[in-house]
Design an enzyme around this catalytic site. Structure first.
Site, short mmCIF file in Angstrom:
data_model
loop_
_atom_site.label_atom_id
_atom_site.label_comp_id
_atom_site.label_asym_id
_atom_site.label_seq_id
_atom_site.Cartn_x
_atom_site.Cartn_y
_atom_site.Cartn_z
N LYS A 1 0.88 -1.18 0.00
CA LYS A 1 0.00 0.00 0.00
C LYS A 1 0.92 1.23 0.00
CE LYS A 1 -1.88 3.10 2.04
NZ LYS A 1 -1.79 4.52 1.61
N GLU B 1 8.97 1.07 11.31
CA GLU B 1 10.07 2.01 11.05
C GLU B 1 9.43 3.39 11.11
OE1 GLU B 1 13.09 0.72 10.30
OE2 GLU B 1 12.51 -1.35 9.86
N CYS C 1 13.28 11.07 7.67
CA CYS C 1 13.02 10.64 9.05
C CYS C 1 14.27 10.70 9.93
CB CYS C 1 12.48 9.22 9.03
SG CYS C 1 13.53 8.09 8.11
N GLU D 1 8.89 16.23 15.76
CA GLU D 1 9.33 16.07 14.37
C GLU D 1 8.57 17.06 13.49
OE1 GLU D 1 8.07 12.52 12.11
OE2 GLU D 1 10.15 12.33 11.44
P1 NAP Z 1 1.94 8.46 7.96
O1 NAP Z 1 0.97 9.56 8.01
O2 NAP Z 1 2.17 7.65 9.17
O3 NAP Z 1 1.49 7.52 6.73
C1 NAP Z 1 2.29 6.43 6.31
C2 NAP Z 1 1.44 5.43 5.56
O4 NAP Z 1 0.46 4.88 6.44
C3 NAP Z 1 0.67 6.03 4.39
O5 NAP Z 1 0.66 5.08 3.35
C4 NAP Z 1 -0.71 6.21 4.98
O6 NAP Z 1 -1.74 6.23 4.01
C5 NAP Z 1 -0.81 4.98 5.85
N1 NAP Z 1 -1.81 5.04 6.91
C6 NAP Z 1 -2.33 6.13 7.53
N2 NAP Z 1 -3.23 5.77 8.46
C7 NAP Z 1 -3.28 4.42 8.45
C8 NAP Z 1 -4.01 3.45 9.20
N3 NAP Z 1 -4.87 3.79 10.16
N4 NAP Z 1 -3.81 2.14 8.92
C9 NAP Z 1 -2.93 1.76 7.97
N5 NAP Z 1 -2.22 2.63 7.23
C10 NAP Z 1 -2.38 3.95 7.47
O7 NAP Z 1 3.38 9.00 7.52
P2 NAP Z 1 3.70 10.02 6.35
O8 NAP Z 1 3.15 11.34 6.71
O9 NAP Z 1 3.31 9.41 5.06
O10 NAP Z 1 5.30 10.01 6.35
C11 NAP Z 1 6.08 10.75 7.20
C12 NAP Z 1 6.48 9.98 8.43
O11 NAP Z 1 7.17 8.77 8.07
C13 NAP Z 1 7.45 10.73 9.29
O12 NAP Z 1 7.09 10.60 10.65
C14 NAP Z 1 8.78 10.04 9.02
O13 NAP Z 1 9.73 10.21 10.03
C15 NAP Z 1 8.36 8.63 8.85
N6 NAP Z 1 9.37 7.85 8.12
C16 NAP Z 1 10.13 6.89 8.79
C17 NAP Z 1 11.13 6.19 8.12
C18 NAP Z 1 12.00 5.15 8.81
O14 NAP Z 1 12.69 4.42 8.12
N7 NAP Z 1 12.01 5.05 10.13
C19 NAP Z 1 11.35 6.44 6.77
C20 NAP Z 1 10.58 7.41 6.13
C21 NAP Z 1 9.59 8.09 6.82
P3 NAP Z 1 -2.18 7.56 3.21
O15 NAP Z 1 -1.92 7.22 1.81
O16 NAP Z 1 -3.63 7.74 3.50
O17 NAP Z 1 -1.36 8.69 3.72
#
Ligand code: NAP
Ligand code: MG
Length: 496
Positions: free
Chosen positions: A190, A265, A299, A399
């Site tokens: 997804k 992650e 991140c 963040e």
């Molecule tokens: P996010 O809001 O947590 O969304 C990540 C993914 O989860 C998206 O595909 C989102 O779908 C989906 N999602 C949202 N709610 C969900 C639910 N209830 N159940 C299942 N899936 C759900 O994160 P983001 O805003 O896309 O990305 C930024 C974040 O990612 C930052 O906090 C960053 O630090 C973190 N990150 C971490 C790493 C690592 O390796 N540790 C790497 C990159 C990024 P949608 O398509 O609807 O948004």
């Protein structure tokens, strides 16, 4: 001429963007309802670049079922045969290098110099690394136990579900699925609704590379519909989520209820300690690059700059000069060093943080402002910013995910570490000092998955990468451990 034409988007990229995009299930493109689409924008101009049909609950069920059926044959192939498919995918990505780089830059707003110099080639390296590792690493471990013939036998789990964020769609996709595929699992992906394009392009290349049907499936749509259904589906045997800590907790909870093993992650708020004996030019270069690379939407980047009092002014002067020199423009322009924020929502989030931080007493050494580069007047651009103050400020603690850092000062090593550990993120930190004994000692004491010395944002295959506490649990990426994460150990024993 529109802005994209001015950027010379290649015919191959344009043809892909104009094609009928949707979910990829059992090697077929699926558009259950062509009216229900995600409209994909170029964040540099807000122009519509593609329309992707959203999958629905049935698309997801079909994808999981296809992956479940494909597992039998895929898991039984010798590792070397799966590695051949993976190398063919890597070959296809190399042949389509410019197209995939353009698609990724356009979708996220990334500077093409970074997409071509880092994202795309590093993703290809990931495929080759795990393909080779899978042929070299033994799946079984014999055990020496009194009066027994015994071993650990490792087998792939089955269907693995993946949910990805929007900031590094292509790299995170490959870091996630490739070790799982190499180990013999099948996958349902997804992607983020905001940036699904490179994932769909990789699926198209996998199909062309001859991957058997059902091994790789992509279901487009929102997290609340597709993501949440994926992580509680009874035929999913392993989950992996990359994204925010907040959503990570929800996914961990859902997987817990369904007893699906899950790796998370998550977000970060990296700290860089700059000692007075550091090479300050190097520190300024590394840290200005850290918050402008991918427009700070990284991140693991360093956004808390904890600088020894005696050199704070000199360091500030050097780093501000570097931040002011960054060329901001359309991601596809060859001379762009930093593109826009990936979305209006993220732009507003960053601006809100800066306002709140200043209202709480932070000083803006360099204030972040909205920008309108020529030809991109509607895009989501902003300039880099540097705030300073004490470590109780919201901009030190949370963040922000933009081109922004927060500077505090310290007197001694203990105080620096206390500031680092005053919040619960633990993804990636760094230490800058010419005294390598001190740098190593401080790095060893960090409560953090990744600790770098005289550099920030260091990645290599073979170097494990993962977070602790608010930054994640249950594994990491990019190492032999990651490969074993996708193999389930079971024992076989015979009393003698
Ligand atoms: P996010 O809001 O947590 O969304 C990540 C993914 O989860 C998206 O595909 C989102 O779908 C989906 N999602 C949202 N709610 C969900 C639910 N209830 N159940 C299942 N899936 C759900 O994160 P983001 O805003 O896309 O990305 C930024 C974040 O990612 C930052 O906090 C960053 O630090 C973190 N990150 C971490 C790493 C690592 O390796 N540790 C790497 C990159 C990024 P949608 O398509 O609807 O948004
Ligand atoms: Mg989000």
């Amino acid at each position: 001429m529109n802005t994209l034409e001015a950027m010379h988007l290649s015919e191959a990229s344009q043809a892909f963007l104009d094609s009928e995009l949707g979910s990829f299930v059992n090697n077929e493109w699926v558009r259950p309802d062509a009216e229900s689409v995600s409209v994909i924008q170029d964040p540099c101009t807000t122009e519509v670049i593609a329309r992707v049909a959203k999958g629905n609950q049935s698309t997801l069920n079909e994808a999981v079922e296809a992956a479940h059926l494909a597992f039998n044959d895929w898991s039984r192939l010798p590792a070397v045969e799966r590695a051949v498919y993976l190398h063919r995918l890597a070959d296809a990505l190399e042949r389509n290098f410019d197209t995939i780089a353009e698609i990724e830059s356009l979708d996220v707003g990334k500077a093409i110099v970074n997409t071509k110099g880092f994202d795309i080639p590093f993703g290809v390296d990931c495929i080759r690394y795990f393909a080779d590792l899978a042929t070299a690493l033994p799946a079984d471990t014999p055990l020496a136990i009194k009066n027994m013939e015994a071993k650990i036998h490792r087998v792939p789990y089955g269907v693995c579900g993946f949910v990805f964020p929007w900031n590094f769609p292509y790299n995170l996709l490959l870091w996630g699925i490739i070790p799982a595929l190499a180990a013999g699992n099948t996958v349902v992906i997804k992607p983020a609704e905001l940036t699904p394009l490179s994932t769909l392009f990789v699926a198209k290349l996998a199909q062309e590379a001859g991957f058997p049907k059902g091994v790789i499936n992509v279901v487009t749509g929102s997290g609340s519909v597709i993501g949440s259904a994926l992580c509680s589906h009874p035929k999913v045997k392993r989950m992996s989520f990359t994204g925010s800590s907040e959503v990570g907790k929800q996914i961990g909870e859902a997987c817990g209820r369904a007893l699906i093993p899950c790796k998370l992650e998550l977000g970060g708020k990296g700290a860089a300690i700059v000692f007075e004996d550091a090479d300050l030019d190097l520190a300024a270069e590394q840290l200005s690059a850290a918050i402008t690379f991918n427009t700070g939407q990284v991140c693991c980047t360093a956004t808390r700059w904890i600088v020894q009092e005696s050199v704070a002014d000199t360091f500030t002067e050097k780093v501000v000069a570097k931040l002011k020199a960054v060329k901001i423009g359309h991601g596809l322009a060859a001379d762009t060093g930093m593109g826009p924020m990936a979305s209006e929502k993220q732009l507003n989030t960053v601006i809100d943080y800066l306002e709140t931080g200043k209202a709480q007493g932070a000083k803006a050494i360099l204030d972040g402002e909205r920008l309108q580069p020529s030809g991109c007047e509607k895009g989501y651009f902003m300039s880099p910013s540097l705030l300073s103050g004490d470590s109780s400020n919201i901009c030190f603690k949370e963040e922000i995910f933009g081109p922004s850092a927060y500077l505090t000062t310290f007197k001694d090593e203990e105080e620096a570490l206390a500031q680092v550990h005053s919040i619960d993120y633990g993804l990636a930190n760094s230490v800058f000092s010419e005294d390598l004994d001190k740098a190593r000692r401080v790095a060893d004491r960090m409560i953090c998955g990744n600790n770098w010395i005289n550099a920030h944002n260091v990645f290599a295959y073979g170097l494990p990468y993962g977070g602790v506490n608010l930054s994640g649990l249950g594994g990491g990426v990019n190492s032999p451990e990651t490969y074993y994460d996708y193999l389930r150990p079971q024992t076989v024993a015979r009393p003698l």
